[in-house]
Motif scaffolding. Sequence first.
Motif, PDB file in Angstrom:
ATOM      1  N   ALA A 220     -59.297  21.655  44.753  1.00  0.00           N
ATOM      2  CA  ALA A 220     -58.710  21.839  43.112  1.00  0.00           C
ATOM      3  C   ALA A 220     -58.554  23.244  42.877  1.00  0.00           C
ATOM      4  N   TRP A 221     -59.603  23.833  43.310  1.00  0.00           N
ATOM      5  CA  TRP A 221     -59.960  25.136  42.793  1.00  0.00           C
ATOM      6  C   TRP A 221     -58.870  26.054  43.651  1.00  0.00           C
ATOM      7  N   LEU A 222     -58.611  25.815  44.968  1.00  0.00           N
ATOM      8  CA  LEU A 222     -57.790  26.414  45.641  1.00  0.00           C
ATOM      9  C   LEU A 222     -56.268  26.265  45.139  1.00  0.00           C
ATOM     10  N   ALA A 223     -55.983  25.232  44.704  1.00  0.00           N
ATOM     11  CA  ALA A 223     -54.447  24.994  44.161  1.00  0.00           C
ATOM     12  C   ALA A 223     -54.520  25.715  42.893  1.00  0.00           C
ATOM     13  N   HIS A 224     -55.624  25.700  42.063  1.00  0.00           N
ATOM     14  CA  HIS A 224     -55.518  26.590  40.905  1.00  0.00           C
ATOM     15  C   HIS A 224     -55.473  28.077  41.174  1.00  0.00           C
TER      16      HIS A 224
END
Length: 278
Positions: A236-240
Amino acid sequence: MDALIAQYTGADEDARLVRQYITRMEFDTTMHALAPYLKAGASVCELGAATGRYALTFAQMGCDVTAVELAPEQVAILQAKADSLGVSLKLFEGNACDVPMIPDTSQDLCVILGPLYHLQSPAERAQVIGEAKRILKPDGVVAIAYISRFFVAGLFAQKFPELICPEVLSQLLENGLVTDPRADSFFRVGYFSTPQEMEQLLTSNGFHVSSHLATDSIGRYIAEGVNQFTPAQYDAWLAHHLKTCTEPTLLGASNHGLVIATFAGNEGHNEHRFDKEK
């Protein structure tokens, strides 16, 4: 040059890029940015290939890969890994500033993910970009990574307070160098640039900047939290991060930056984002 080779002798670059989420993000972001250019059959050259984390990945994707590395030990490790994986690539021991073994106009993509961390003179930095320009095909693409001097100052404040003094900070800010004997050898053989300088280095050599990424963004400042993520949280953090890493205000704060540019010849396309923002 001997000091630089010594710095990377015994270094495990592959492990650095995967052992923590914060360093894995550097690899994942770089691969995401390069993905459009890594088509099967594309000719891809990596200057400063270390132990091959990127070069071997490119080869496994079906690219025709040429890898150049300065440190003999790193070359041997890369070759052993290629043999173990059954991967074929052209591998040379050499200096990124002078790669006569690579023919003119032979490469679709030239990736330079380490040398600009250490080329301390403007002439050397111009040489490596000149070699990239020479070996690229018309409309070929170059990707260069750099370390921000603004991030390094913050790192000193966080971890090396003995280096927080006018002499060190002034030299870093004005010249991108750290020569204080109290600094770790990595910093003393390093060159730390500004985002604007890296764009200018490319545009002044006939390239048109297509994207500029804050490879780590603010992640290094919150590394303790990021490294404790669950796999789902990391995703999720990487996508953000991938949605926000081209935000210009994040560039100087990021440990690493990545600039991707297309060779546009000697005329036209020589403006860059920082000029446009004035």
